[in-house]
Design a protein around this motif. Structure first.
Motif, PDB file in Angstrom:
ATOM      1  N   PHE A  98     136.000 -20.332  16.478  1.00 16.91           N
ATOM      2  CA  PHE A  98     135.850 -21.254  15.351  1.00 16.91           C
ATOM      3  C   PHE A  98     136.147 -20.569  14.027  1.00 16.91           C
ATOM      4  N   ASN A  99     136.730 -19.382  14.092  1.00  9.60           N
ATOM      5  CA  ASN A  99     137.135 -18.635  12.907  1.00  9.60           C
ATOM      6  C   ASN A  99     138.641 -18.356  12.990  1.00  9.60           C
ATOM      7  N   GLY A 100     139.352 -19.251  13.654  1.00 11.93           N
ATOM      8  CA  GLY A 100     140.799 -19.144  13.757  1.00 11.93           C
ATOM      9  C   GLY A 100     141.303 -18.033  14.645  1.00 11.93           C
ATOM     10  N   GLY A 101     140.400 -17.413  15.388  1.00 13.44           N
ATOM     11  CA  GLY A 101     140.801 -16.296  16.254  1.00 13.44           C
ATOM     12  C   GLY A 101     140.980 -14.992  15.510  1.00 13.44           C
ATOM     13  N   ILE A 102     140.518 -14.941  14.255  1.00 12.38           N
ATOM     14  CA  ILE A 102     140.645 -13.714  13.472  1.00 12.38           C
ATOM     15  C   ILE A 102     139.894 -12.581  14.173  1.00 12.38           C
ATOM     16  N   ASN A 103     140.560 -11.449  14.319  1.00 19.04           N
ATOM     17  CA  ASN A 103     140.021 -10.248  14.963  1.00 19.04           C
ATOM     18  C   ASN A 103     139.778 -10.408  16.460  1.00 19.04           C
ATOM     19  N   CYS A 104     140.299 -11.459  17.071  1.00 19.94           N
ATOM     20  CA  CYS A 104     140.125 -11.668  18.505  1.00 19.94           C
ATOM     21  C   CYS A 104     141.151 -10.842  19.272  1.00 19.94           C
ATOM     22  N   VAL A 105     140.663  -9.881  20.032  1.00 19.30           N
ATOM     23  CA  VAL A 105     141.526  -9.013  20.823  1.00 19.30           C
ATOM     24  C   VAL A 105     142.282  -9.825  21.874  1.00 19.30           C
ATOM     25  N   ARG A 106     141.616 -10.784  22.496  1.00 28.78           N
ATOM     26  CA  ARG A 106     142.272 -11.622  23.515  1.00 28.78           C
ATOM     27  C   ARG A 106     143.472 -12.345  22.916  1.00 28.78           C
ATOM     28  N   LYS A 107     143.288 -12.954  21.756  1.00 30.23           N
ATOM     29  CA  LYS A 107     144.358 -13.697  21.085  1.00 30.23           C
ATOM     30  C   LYS A 107     145.499 -12.762  20.687  1.00 30.23           C
ATOM     31  N   GLN A 108     145.152 -11.629  20.091  1.00 28.76           N
ATOM     32  CA  GLN A 108     146.170 -10.675  19.645  1.00 28.76           C
ATOM     33  C   GLN A 108     147.010 -10.169  20.809  1.00 28.76           C
ATOM     34  N   ARG A 109     146.364  -9.820  21.908  1.00 28.20           N
ATOM     35  CA  ARG A 109     147.111  -9.312  23.072  1.00 28.20           C
ATOM     36  C   ARG A 109     148.021 -10.388  23.638  1.00 28.20           C
ATOM     37  N   PHE A 110     147.530 -11.636  23.687  1.00 33.13           N
ATOM     38  CA  PHE A 110     148.349 -12.706  24.232  1.00 33.13           C
ATOM     39  C   PHE A 110     149.562 -12.969  23.341  1.00 33.13           C
ATOM     40  N   GLU A 111     149.323 -13.074  22.042  1.00 31.53           N
ATOM     41  CA  GLU A 111     150.417 -13.397  21.128  1.00 31.53           C
ATOM     42  C   GLU A 111     151.394 -12.239  20.954  1.00 31.53           C
ATOM     43  N   ASN A 112     150.914 -11.007  21.006  1.00 28.97           N
ATOM     44  CA  ASN A 112     151.781  -9.848  20.791  1.00 28.97           C
ATOM     45  C   ASN A 112     152.418  -9.304  22.059  1.00 28.97           C
ATOM     46  N   GLU A 113     151.718  -9.439  23.184  1.00 29.75           N
ATOM     47  CA  GLU A 113     152.181  -8.817  24.422  1.00 29.75           C
ATOM     48  C   GLU A 113     152.382  -9.804  25.568  1.00 29.75           C
ATOM     49  N   GLY A 114     151.925 -11.043  25.391  1.00 26.76           N
ATOM     50  CA  GLY A 114     152.002 -12.012  26.476  1.00 26.76           C
ATOM     51  C   GLY A 114     150.981 -11.746  27.570  1.00 26.76           C
ATOM     52  N   TYR A 115     149.999 -10.895  27.264  1.00 27.77           N
ATOM     53  CA  TYR A 115     148.981 -10.485  28.227  1.00 27.77           C
ATOM     54  C   TYR A 115     147.816 -11.464  28.200  1.00 27.77           C
ATOM     55  N   VAL A 116     147.498 -12.028  29.351  1.00 22.00           N
ATOM     56  CA  VAL A 116     146.346 -12.916  29.463  1.00 22.00           C
ATOM     57  C   VAL A 116     145.158 -12.080  29.917  1.00 22.00           C
ATOM     58  N   SER A 117     144.156 -11.989  29.061  1.00 22.20           N
ATOM     59  CA  SER A 117     142.967 -11.195  29.379  1.00 22.20           C
ATOM     60  C   SER A 117     142.183 -11.852  30.507  1.00 22.20           C
ATOM     61  N   PRO A 118     141.580 -11.034  31.368  1.00 21.56           N
ATOM     62  CA  PRO A 118     140.706 -11.593  32.409  1.00 21.56           C
ATOM     63  C   PRO A 118     139.567 -12.384  31.772  1.00 21.56           C
ATOM     64  N   ASP A 119     139.036 -13.338  32.506  1.00 22.17           N
ATOM     65  CA  ASP A 119     137.978 -14.197  31.979  1.00 22.17           C
ATOM     66  C   ASP A 119     136.712 -13.446  31.596  1.00 22.17           C
ATOM     67  N   TYR A 120     136.556 -12.227  32.068  1.00 23.77           N
ATOM     68  CA  TYR A 120     135.350 -11.470  31.735  1.00 23.77           C
ATOM     69  C   TYR A 120     135.490 -10.626  30.467  1.00 23.77           C
ATOM     70  N   VAL A 121     136.655 -10.648  29.835  1.00 20.29           N
ATOM     71  CA  VAL A 121     136.850  -9.918  28.586  1.00 20.29           C
ATOM     72  C   VAL A 121     136.456 -10.816  27.415  1.00 20.29           C
ATOM     73  N   LEU A 122     135.589 -10.302  26.560  1.00 24.64           N
ATOM     74  CA  LEU A 122     135.110 -11.051  25.399  1.00 24.64           C
ATOM     75  C   LEU A 122     136.087 -10.908  24.233  1.00 24.64           C
ATOM     76  N   PRO A 123     135.958 -11.735  23.210  1.00 25.04           N
ATOM     77  CA  PRO A 123     136.900 -11.695  22.094  1.00 25.04           C
ATOM     78  C   PRO A 123     137.040 -10.345  21.395  1.00 25.04           C
ATOM     79  N   ASP A 124     136.004  -9.522  21.432  1.00 27.20           N
ATOM     80  CA  ASP A 124     136.095  -8.213  20.779  1.00 27.20           C
ATOM     81  C   ASP A 124     136.690  -7.151  21.700  1.00 27.20           C
ATOM     82  N   GLY A 125     137.071  -7.549  22.911  1.00 31.85           N
ATOM     83  CA  GLY A 125     137.667  -6.634  23.871  1.00 31.85           C
ATOM     84  C   GLY A 125     136.672  -5.999  24.822  1.00 31.85           C
TER      85      GLY A 125
END
Length: 72
Positions: A34-61
């Motif tokens: 709800f903060n636009g995904g700012i500082n979200c490691v999951r979002k950054q990895r997906f958008e930059n690397e196409g990597y889908v984080s496992p469901d057990y990884v939290l937004p801070d990595g």
């Protein structure tokens, strides 16, 4: 102040599903999704690397051990 919902926060989001089931604290959604995904490691990895984080990884990595046991 309105919510700035991350574009990836939908029914396929592991974070959303875990929060909806009460498996992780709602703070993860509030602070990241709800903060636009700012500082979200999951979002950054997906958008930059196409990597889908496992469901057990939290937004801070970090790893939610309760979810890792469930999904591993």
């Amino acid at each position: 102040m309105g919510k700035n919902i991350c574009r990836w926060y939908n029914s396929t989001s592991g974070v959303k599903r875990a929060a909806d089931r009460g498996e992780i604290d709602q703070k993860w959604v509030d602070d990241y999704c709800f903060n636009g995904g700012i500082n979200c490691v999951r979002k950054q990895r997906f958008e930059n690397e196409g990597y889908v984080s496992p469901d057990y990884v939290l937004p801070d990595g970090s790893v939610a051990e309760n979810l890792k046991k469930k999904y591993s």
